[in-house]
Design a protein around this motif. Structure first.
Motif, mmCIF file in Angstrom:
data_model
loop_
_atom_site.group_PDB
_atom_site.id
_atom_site.type_symbol
_atom_site.label_atom_id
_atom_site.label_comp_id
_atom_site.label_asym_id
_atom_site.label_seq_id
_atom_site.Cartn_x
_atom_site.Cartn_y
_atom_site.Cartn_z
ATOM 1 N N THR A 1 5.904 8.828 -4.723
ATOM 2 C CA THR A 1 5.239 7.866 -3.851
ATOM 3 C C THR A 1 5.405 6.445 -4.376
ATOM 4 N N GLY A 2 5.276 6.287 -5.693
ATOM 5 C CA GLY A 2 5.390 4.958 -6.278
ATOM 6 C C GLY A 2 6.757 4.340 -6.074
ATOM 7 N N VAL A 3 7.818 5.112 -6.367
ATOM 8 C CA VAL A 3 9.162 4.549 -6.251
ATOM 9 C C VAL A 3 9.560 4.383 -4.785
ATOM 10 N N ARG A 4 9.073 5.261 -3.917
ATOM 11 C CA ARG A 4 9.350 5.089 -2.487
ATOM 12 C C ARG A 4 8.675 3.819 -1.965
ATOM 13 N N THR A 5 7.445 3.586 -2.421
ATOM 14 C CA THR A 5 6.746 2.361 -2.035
ATOM 15 C C THR A 5 7.513 1.136 -2.511
ATOM 16 N N LEU A 6 7.991 1.190 -3.750
ATOM 17 C CA LEU A 6 8.788 0.091 -4.288
ATOM 18 C C LEU A 6 10.031 -0.143 -3.441
ATOM 19 N N GLY A 7 10.772 0.926 -3.154
ATOM 20 C CA GLY A 7 12.017 0.794 -2.408
ATOM 21 C C GLY A 7 11.808 0.279 -0.996
ATOM 22 N N MET A 8 10.827 0.841 -0.295
ATOM 23 C CA MET A 8 10.570 0.420 1.081
ATOM 24 C C MET A 8 10.072 -1.020 1.135
ATOM 25 N N ALA A 9 9.172 -1.367 0.221
ATOM 26 C CA ALA A 9 8.640 -2.728 0.202
ATOM 27 C C ALA A 9 9.734 -3.735 -0.144
ATOM 28 N N ALA A 10 10.591 -3.386 -1.102
ATOM 29 C CA ALA A 10 11.688 -4.280 -1.476
ATOM 30 C C ALA A 10 12.641 -4.475 -0.310
ATOM 31 N N ASN A 11 12.931 -3.397 0.400
ATOM 32 C CA ASN A 11 13.823 -3.486 1.556
ATOM 33 C C ASN A 11 13.253 -4.420 2.617
ATOM 34 N N ARG A 12 11.968 -4.266 2.899
ATOM 35 C CA ARG A 12 11.330 -5.125 3.905
ATOM 36 C C ARG A 12 11.302 -6.585 3.449
ATOM 37 N N PHE A 13 11.032 -6.793 2.161
ATOM 38 C CA PHE A 13 10.955 -8.156 1.636
ATOM 39 C C PHE A 13 12.326 -8.835 1.655
ATOM 40 N N LEU A 14 13.343 -8.138 1.206
ATOM 41 C CA LEU A 14 14.675 -8.723 1.101
ATOM 42 C C LEU A 14 15.291 -9.015 2.464
ATOM 43 N N LYS A 34 1.898 -9.535 10.123
ATOM 44 C CA LYS A 34 0.785 -8.668 9.734
ATOM 45 C C LYS A 34 0.626 -8.619 8.217
ATOM 46 N N LEU A 35 1.738 -8.807 7.521
ATOM 47 C CA LEU A 35 1.708 -8.905 6.066
ATOM 48 C C LEU A 35 2.418 -10.183 5.641
ATOM 49 N N LYS A 36 1.978 -10.753 4.533
ATOM 50 C CA LYS A 36 2.612 -11.931 3.967
ATOM 51 C C LYS A 36 3.595 -11.489 2.876
ATOM 52 N N PRO A 37 4.637 -12.295 2.622
ATOM 53 C CA PRO A 37 5.604 -11.921 1.581
ATOM 54 C C PRO A 37 4.960 -11.630 0.232
ATOM 55 N N PHE A 38 3.972 -12.421 -0.170
ATOM 56 C CA PHE A 38 3.358 -12.196 -1.483
ATOM 57 C C PHE A 38 2.609 -10.863 -1.520
ATOM 58 N N GLU A 39 2.110 -10.425 -0.367
ATOM 59 C CA GLU A 39 1.425 -9.136 -0.315
ATOM 60 C C GLU A 39 2.416 -7.989 -0.512
ATOM 61 N N VAL A 41 5.271 -8.246 -2.154
ATOM 62 C CA VAL A 41 5.654 -8.291 -3.568
ATOM 63 C C VAL A 41 4.590 -7.598 -4.417
ATOM 64 N N GLY A 42 3.336 -7.832 -4.094
ATOM 65 C CA GLY A 42 2.256 -7.149 -4.804
ATOM 66 C C GLY A 42 2.341 -5.647 -4.645
ATOM 67 N N LEU A 43 2.691 -5.206 -3.438
ATOM 68 C CA LEU A 43 2.851 -3.775 -3.185
ATOM 69 C C LEU A 43 3.996 -3.209 -4.015
ATOM 70 N N MET A 44 5.071 -3.981 -4.149
ATOM 71 C CA MET A 44 6.195 -3.559 -4.985
ATOM 72 C C MET A 44 5.748 -3.362 -6.434
ATOM 73 N N LEU A 45 4.956 -4.288 -6.930
ATOM 74 C CA LEU A 45 4.491 -4.206 -8.316
ATOM 75 C C LEU A 45 3.567 -3.006 -8.521
ATOM 76 N N VAL A 46 2.699 -2.771 -7.551
ATOM 77 C CA VAL A 46 1.803 -1.614 -7.642
ATOM 78 C C VAL A 46 2.612 -0.320 -7.619
ATOM 79 N N GLY A 47 3.576 -0.241 -6.697
ATOM 80 C CA GLY A 47 4.419 0.945 -6.614
ATOM 81 C C GLY A 47 5.167 1.196 -7.909
#
Length: 235
Positions: A1-14, A34-39, A41-47
């Motif tokens: 779940t953590g790495v999937r969250t990282l990957g999906m969030a990074a994809n959306r951010f990039l 609905k979400l801000k870029p910094f949010e 990025v925070g999700l990526m760090l949590v993941g």
């Protein structure tokens, strides 16, 4: 779940800037605000934190390979800027999961796990090529690389069918390799039938059924394979 969250969030951010202009992705959370870029990025760090913590609780091999997996699920998002083979990079990003799960349980990477990862890579990569067909006009306009853009929609759909046939064959071979009971093969037959149906819905000159409910069978296929594999192991 953590790495999937990282990957999906990074994809959306990039890809947040181009997602605004793509009809298929314009309703995602970043383009719509609905979400801000910094949010994100925070999700990526949590993941990332959750992923590394979980890996550390498992075994040495899981922790040693965690940085490789984390880096790959971020870096693969850049592939479409450089090569039409980007779909295969995405396929392997998702294919990390079965091998990672195997390592988590056994502490080693066996050939059976690698074969299962090949199944996922071919399966997911094929579907990403299909979605690339829907994005072909956008890709041409904004200079994004994809298999359909490079070789055409007809060739892309043929390639997807070959990839899915190879994936189904590997999945069948895995059942024999692991000496699973007949329940597994019943599930395999149902899953492959649904996969064949999905592939039959699309034509080079008609992608309208891409958003049809019939084309959303992947979640059903996953549950069918899970259910019948459990039956094959437990009964």
């Amino acid at each position: 779940t953590g790495v999937r969250t990282l990957g999906m969030a990074a994809n959306r951010f990039l890809h947040r800037k181009e997602d605004v202009h793509n009809p298929r992705t314009a309703n995602r959370h970043l383009p719509t605000g609905k979400l801000k870029p910094f949010e994100v990025v925070g999700l990526m760090l949590v993941g990332t934190g959750v992923f590394f913590y979980a890996a550390a609780q498992l075994n040495g091999l899981a922790l040693a390979l965690a940085p490789v997996a984390a880096a790959y699920v971020v870096v693969y998002s850049f592939a479409k800027y450089y090569t039409w083979a980007c779909h295969f990079f995405l396929g392997w990003a998702l294919a990390i999961s079965p091998s990672a799960a195997w390592i988590a349980v056994t502490g080693r990477l066996d050939p059976e796990a690698v074969l299962l990862s090949v199944v996922v890579a071919l399966w997911a990569g094929g579907f990403d090529i299909i979605y690339g067909c829907a994005d072909i006009d956008f890709d041409r306009k904004y200079g994004v690389n994809s298999f359909p853009k490079r070789f055409g929609i007809a060739a892309a759909l043929r390639t997807t069918k070959v990839m899915h046939a190879a994936s189904a064959t590997a999945l069948l071979a895995l059942g024999f390799w692991l000496d699973l009971s007949f329940f597994y093969f019943i599930g395999w037959a149902i899953a492959v039938s649904l996969l064949a149906l999905e592939n039959s819905l699309l034509k080079a000159d008609d992608l309208s059924k891409l958003r049809s409910p019939l084309f959303q069978y992947n979640s059903v296929i996953s549950m069918v394979l899970l259910l019948f594999t459990i039956l094959a192991v437990e009964l």
